[in-house]
Design a protein around this motif. Structure first.
Motif, PDB file in Angstrom:
ATOM      1  N   GLN A   1       0.836  -1.205   0.000  1.00 11.27           N
ATOM      2  CA  GLN A   1       0.000   0.000   0.000  1.00 11.27           C
ATOM      3  C   GLN A   1       0.865   1.247   0.000  1.00 11.27           C
ATOM      4  O   GLN A   1       0.527   2.260  -0.605  1.00 11.27           O
ATOM      5  N   SER A   2       2.024   1.136   0.679  1.00 14.87           N
ATOM      6  CA  SER A   2       2.961   2.257   0.713  1.00 14.87           C
ATOM      7  C   SER A   2       4.364   1.725   0.976  1.00 14.87           C
ATOM      8  O   SER A   2       4.545   0.587   1.424  1.00 14.87           O
ATOM      9  N   PHE A   3       5.356   2.567   0.690  1.00 16.19           N
ATOM     10  CA  PHE A   3       6.750   2.179   0.914  1.00 16.19           C
ATOM     11  C   PHE A   3       7.538   3.429   1.275  1.00 16.19           C
ATOM     12  O   PHE A   3       7.277   4.520   0.776  1.00 16.19           O
ATOM     13  N   GLU A   4       8.509   3.239   2.153  1.00 19.76           N
ATOM     14  CA  GLU A   4       9.245   4.388   2.684  1.00 19.76           C
ATOM     15  C   GLU A   4      10.693   4.016   2.951  1.00 19.76           C
ATOM     16  O   GLU A   4      10.982   2.941   3.482  1.00 19.76           O
ATOM     17  N   ASN A   5      11.607   4.896   2.581  1.00 17.99           N
ATOM     18  CA  ASN A   5      13.031   4.717   2.860  1.00 17.99           C
ATOM     19  C   ASN A   5      13.337   5.277   4.248  1.00 17.99           C
ATOM     20  O   ASN A   5      13.267   6.473   4.474  1.00 17.99           O
ATOM     21  N   LEU A   6      13.671   4.383   5.185  1.00 14.19           N
ATOM     22  CA  LEU A   6      13.948   4.807   6.558  1.00 14.19           C
ATOM     23  C   LEU A   6      15.382   5.257   6.748  1.00 14.19           C
ATOM     24  O   LEU A   6      15.676   6.132   7.552  1.00 14.19           O
ATOM     25  N   SER A   7      16.298   4.618   6.017  1.00 14.05           N
ATOM     26  CA  SER A   7      17.721   4.935   6.089  1.00 14.05           C
ATOM     27  C   SER A   7      18.349   4.431   4.800  1.00 14.05           C
ATOM     28  O   SER A   7      17.667   3.791   3.989  1.00 14.05           O
ATOM     29  N   PRO A   8      19.638   4.696   4.571  1.00 14.96           N
ATOM     30  CA  PRO A   8      20.251   4.211   3.336  1.00 14.96           C
ATOM     31  C   PRO A   8      20.148   2.701   3.121  1.00 14.96           C
ATOM     32  O   PRO A   8      20.275   2.228   1.991  1.00 14.96           O
TER      33      PRO A   8
ATOM     34  N   GLU B   1      17.527   0.719   4.919  1.00 14.78           N
ATOM     35  CA  GLU B   1      16.275   0.197   5.474  1.00 14.78           C
ATOM     36  C   GLU B   1      15.076   0.761   4.723  1.00 14.78           C
ATOM     37  O   GLU B   1      14.992   1.962   4.458  1.00 14.78           O
ATOM     38  N   TRP B   2      14.130  -0.159   4.441  1.00 15.87           N
ATOM     39  CA  TRP B   2      12.955   0.205   3.671  1.00 15.87           C
ATOM     40  C   TRP B   2      11.726  -0.391   4.353  1.00 15.87           C
ATOM     41  O   TRP B   2      11.649  -1.594   4.561  1.00 15.87           O
ATOM     42  N   GLN B   3      10.775   0.457   4.684  1.00 21.34           N
ATOM     43  CA  GLN B   3       9.542  -0.025   5.317  1.00 21.34           C
ATOM     44  C   GLN B   3       8.456  -0.214   4.262  1.00 21.34           C
ATOM     45  O   GLN B   3       8.172   0.687   3.474  1.00 21.34           O
ATOM     46  N   ILE B   4       7.864  -1.407   4.261  1.00 20.17           N
ATOM     47  CA  ILE B   4       6.796  -1.754   3.318  1.00 20.17           C
ATOM     48  C   ILE B   4       5.518  -2.002   4.110  1.00 20.17           C
ATOM     49  O   ILE B   4       5.495  -2.845   5.022  1.00 20.17           O
ATOM     50  N   THR B   5       4.476  -1.266   3.793  1.00 15.39           N
ATOM     51  CA  THR B   5       3.175  -1.476   4.411  1.00 15.39           C
ATOM     52  C   THR B   5       2.273  -2.158   3.399  1.00 15.39           C
ATOM     53  O   THR B   5       2.063  -1.649   2.293  1.00 15.39           O
ATOM     54  N   LEU B   6       1.754  -3.313   3.771  1.00 19.56           N
ATOM     55  CA  LEU B   6       0.997  -4.141   2.831  1.00 19.56           C
ATOM     56  C   LEU B   6      -0.448  -3.674   2.669  1.00 19.56           C
ATOM     57  O   LEU B   6      -1.056  -3.139   3.607  1.00 19.56           O
ATOM     58  N   ARG B   7      -0.969  -3.906   1.492  1.00 19.14           N
ATOM     59  CA  ARG B   7      -2.392  -3.703   1.231  1.00 19.14           C
ATOM     60  C   ARG B   7      -3.173  -4.746   2.049  1.00 19.14           C
ATOM     61  O   ARG B   7      -2.823  -5.929   2.045  1.00 19.14           O
ATOM     62  N   GLN B   8      -4.212  -4.337   2.732  1.00 30.54           N
ATOM     63  CA  GLN B   8      -4.968  -5.262   3.568  1.00 30.54           C
ATOM     64  C   GLN B   8      -6.075  -5.951   2.765  1.00 30.54           C
ATOM     65  O   GLN B   8      -6.612  -5.393   1.813  1.00 30.54           O
ATOM     66  N   GLY B   9      -6.370  -7.171   3.157  1.00 31.15           N
ATOM     67  CA  GLY B   9      -7.458  -7.916   2.541  1.00 31.15           C
ATOM     68  C   GLY B   9      -7.095  -8.636   1.262  1.00 31.15           C
ATOM     69  O   GLY B   9      -7.973  -9.189   0.588  1.00 31.15           O
TER      70      GLY B   9
ATOM     71  N   THR C   1       3.176  -4.996   8.080  1.00 28.37           N
ATOM     72  CA  THR C   1       4.338  -4.119   7.937  1.00 28.37           C
ATOM     73  C   THR C   1       5.631  -4.916   8.020  1.00 28.37           C
ATOM     74  O   THR C   1       5.783  -5.783   8.887  1.00 28.37           O
ATOM     75  N   LEU C   2       6.559  -4.625   7.100  1.00 27.74           N
ATOM     76  CA  LEU C   2       7.875  -5.243   7.113  1.00 27.74           C
ATOM     77  C   LEU C   2       8.937  -4.166   6.937  1.00 27.74           C
ATOM     78  O   LEU C   2       8.689  -3.104   6.360  1.00 27.74           O
ATOM     79  N   ILE C   3      10.143  -4.485   7.418  1.00 31.42           N
ATOM     80  CA  ILE C   3      11.302  -3.642   7.159  1.00 31.42           C
ATOM     81  C   ILE C   3      12.338  -4.502   6.441  1.00 31.42           C
ATOM     82  O   ILE C   3      12.773  -5.532   6.966  1.00 31.42           O
ATOM     83  N   PHE C   4      12.675  -4.113   5.217  1.00 37.74           N
ATOM     84  CA  PHE C   4      13.713  -4.778   4.450  1.00 37.74           C
ATOM     85  C   PHE C   4      15.030  -4.057   4.709  1.00 37.74           C
ATOM     86  O   PHE C   4      15.114  -2.841   4.540  1.00 37.74           O
ATOM     87  N   GLU C   5      16.058  -4.817   5.078  1.00 38.25           N
ATOM     88  CA  GLU C   5      17.381  -4.237   5.309  1.00 38.25           C
ATOM     89  C   GLU C   5      18.356  -4.793   4.267  1.00 38.25           C
ATOM     90  O   GLU C   5      18.460  -5.998   4.078  1.00 38.25           O
ATOM     91  N   THR C   6      19.062  -3.899   3.589  1.00 40.07           N
ATOM     92  CA  THR C   6      20.028  -4.320   2.574  1.00 40.07           C
ATOM     93  C   THR C   6      21.443  -4.321   3.152  1.00 40.07           C
ATOM     94  O   THR C   6      21.731  -3.632   4.135  1.00 40.07           O
ATOM     95  N   GLU C   7      22.309  -5.104   2.540  1.00 41.03           N
ATOM     96  CA  GLU C   7      23.692  -5.197   3.005  1.00 41.03           C
ATOM     97  C   GLU C   7      24.413  -3.859   2.865  1.00 41.03           C
ATOM     98  O   GLU C   7      25.214  -3.476   3.728  1.00 41.03           O
TER      99      GLU C   7
END
Length: 517
Positions: A81-88, A90-98, A147-153
């Motif tokens: 539903q949305s996505f946001e860059n938290l840091s260089p 880290e990326w927060q992904i908010t899922l579409r519900q239902g 909600t998930l947070i993806f962290e890259t190397e």
């Protein structure tokens, strides 16, 4: 309520029996759209996350990614539903519900995490080291059910764009009744290797029930055969219509014509770590000896194509290096060859390198109508500058194996340069040292460092000069030899509704796709 394939077929059988028994019963009809495409599934259960399987399943509406690409090539919410860059990193992904999977279960953050974990699981049908390398994931943290947070190397500005790649599909592990469980508007029914891919509509789709009951994609690599299938009524739409035939269609002829610019590049990949084309001067001469204007006019019959002067087409306005050119200059090509000592010493019309006639082995594959004539025209043009060429048609994967083994010297291919909308994908996949499709063994530390730098920058204006320089190096070293950028053309039978060519060529099926009565 979700009905399994077996129980649904049993229900249809029962209804059919009742229809025969009752003179007043009206037979049920279903809307089935059949599309001819140049390539088919690579197995009977092609997991979208492996290899390039996702391209087909994404087009067929079976699988979906967290983020999609709009028709303007911008990032669009999809399963996210949305996505946001938290840091260089880290990326927060908010899922579409239902959102429901095709087995009726509701998608959760844990499902998404589990799906991505399979990319690194050797032996799993979803294993994909190529995509895993592009994503560069260190960890995925589930914050809550949505909600998930993806962290890259490392910092990776292309990360969100990489999530738009069809291979980054969110899937559940399948079982007998449902071997592929996605979230799209169509449910996978079956696939026949290199032949057909069959789906049915998913009424519980989060974006609304599709208008079609079934969608079938038939693989017909020969464009002329596909055109005949359309004429005979065996298919309703040919997604990649032969350019020469498209050019001949009359404006008043029954049917539909579709065309749109894409990011697809036709190019040669020469073997640079051995054989005659390891010689820089010979590669430069080959490029200079190719009249790209003539190739476009002949191979595309004047329909939808532009000469390539760099990796990216003009419609990638933020990334194309408009200062570059790849000129046609046979006189300069011959001068370069002479200066390098590549001359015809015995008068047979073929120049020699190291005492051996230069006869290049060129190969391509079926599936795109412009490939074969491009190969044939190349052969004639190279002969004009004293370079021999033997041409043949093979299978894409086998051609790559032959290039790596030194059995051929150049492989003519057609790739979308930005299926993710970001400029990093194509060079990082084809010309970076050790890249998954760097079959020809090219390596340039300067280019590798630029790609690393480009991924670490997050502002477009800061990245632009990086990728402009990448394109410049590619034109200088020619680890690939760009030829032309292509417009896709499709033809329908006059009844196809809701179809639109996407510039990334990775989208086709939607709930609005329909077939008029």
């Amino acid at each position: 309520m979700f009905v399994s394939t077996i129980s649904k077929l049993s229900l249809i059988g029962a209804l059919s029996t009742l229809a025969v028994a009752s003179a007043t019963a009206e037979p049920q009809t279903s809307k089935e759209l059949v599309i001819a495409a140049p390539f088919g599934p690579k197995s009977s259960v092609p997991d979208p996350r492996a290899r390039q399987n996702g391209w087909l399943s994404n087009r067929a509406g079976v699988s979906e990614t967290l983020i999609g690409l709009g028709y303007d090539m911008s990032m669009q919410p999809r399963l996210a539903q949305s996505f946001e860059n938290l840091s260089p990193t880290e990326w927060q992904i908010t899922l579409r519900q239902g959102v429901k999977f095709h087995d009726g279960s509701v998608m959760t953050a844990e499902d998404v995490k589990a799906s991505f974990a399979k990319l690194d699981l050797e032996g799993h049908p979803a294993h994909n080291p190529r995509l895993s390398k592009l994503l560069g994931l260190k960890a995925i943290k589930v914050v809550d059910a949505h909600t998930l947070i993806f962290e890259t190397e490392t910092p990776n500005s292309a990360f969100l764009w990489s999530l738009t790649e069809p291979s980054a599909a969110v899937m559940k592990d399948g079982y007998a009744d449902h071997p592929l469980i996605g979230t799209g508007p169509f449910v996978f029914e079956k696939a026949v290797t290199e032949k057909t891919y069959v789906t049915r509509g998913f009424e519980a789709y989060w974006g609304g029930a599709p208008k079609l009951d079934r969608l079938v994609i038939d693989a017909i690599p020969d464009g002329a055969v596909a055109a005949l299938a359309l004429k005979s009524g065996d298919v309703h739409l040919v997604s990649n219509y032969p350019e020469a035939d498209f050019a001949k269609l009359e404006e008043d002829q029954a049917g539909q014509r579709f065309e749109a610019a894409t990011t697809r590049l036709f190019f040669y990949q020469p073997r640079v770590n051995g054989g005659p084309l390891a010689n820089d001067s010979l590669r430069q001469a080959v490029s200079l000896g190719l009249d790209r204007e003539t190739i476009v006019a002949a191979a595309l019959a004047g329909v939808g194509g532009d000469v390539a002067n760099a990796l990216f087409p003009a419609n990638m306005t933020s990334w194309v290096n408009a200062d570059l050119t790849l000129p046609y200059d046979p006189a300069q090509a011959q001068a370069i060859l002479a200066d390098a000592g590549i001359v015809d010493s015995d008068g047979n019309g073929i120049r020699e390198l190291g005492g051996t006639d230069v006869v290049l082995k060129l190969r391509t594959y079926e599936g795109r109508a412009a490939l074969r004539p491009t190969l044939e025209i190349t052969q004639a043009m190279l002969q004009q500058i004293g370079i021999g060429a033997e041409i043949s048609i093979g299978e894409f994967g086998a051609n790559n194996d032959a290039l790596a083994a030194g059995e051929i010297d150049m492989h003519l291919q057609a790739w979308g340069t930005a299926p993710q909308g970001d400029p990093d994908y194509f060079p990082s996949t084809l010309v970076a040292t050790g890249a998954s499709y760097n079959i020809a063994g090219y390596s340039n530390p300067t280019l590798d460092a630029l790609l690393d730098e480009g991924r670490a920058l997050f502002k477009t204006e800061a990245r632009q000069p990086i990728y402009a320089r990448v394109q410049e190096i590619v034109n200088q070293d020619l680890p690939i030899i760009p030829l032309f950028h292509k417009t896709q053309v499709s033809v329908g039978n006059g009844k196809v509704l809701g179809y639109q060519i996407h510039p990334a060529e990775t989208y086709l099926a939607s709930p609005e796709l329909d077939l008029a009565e």
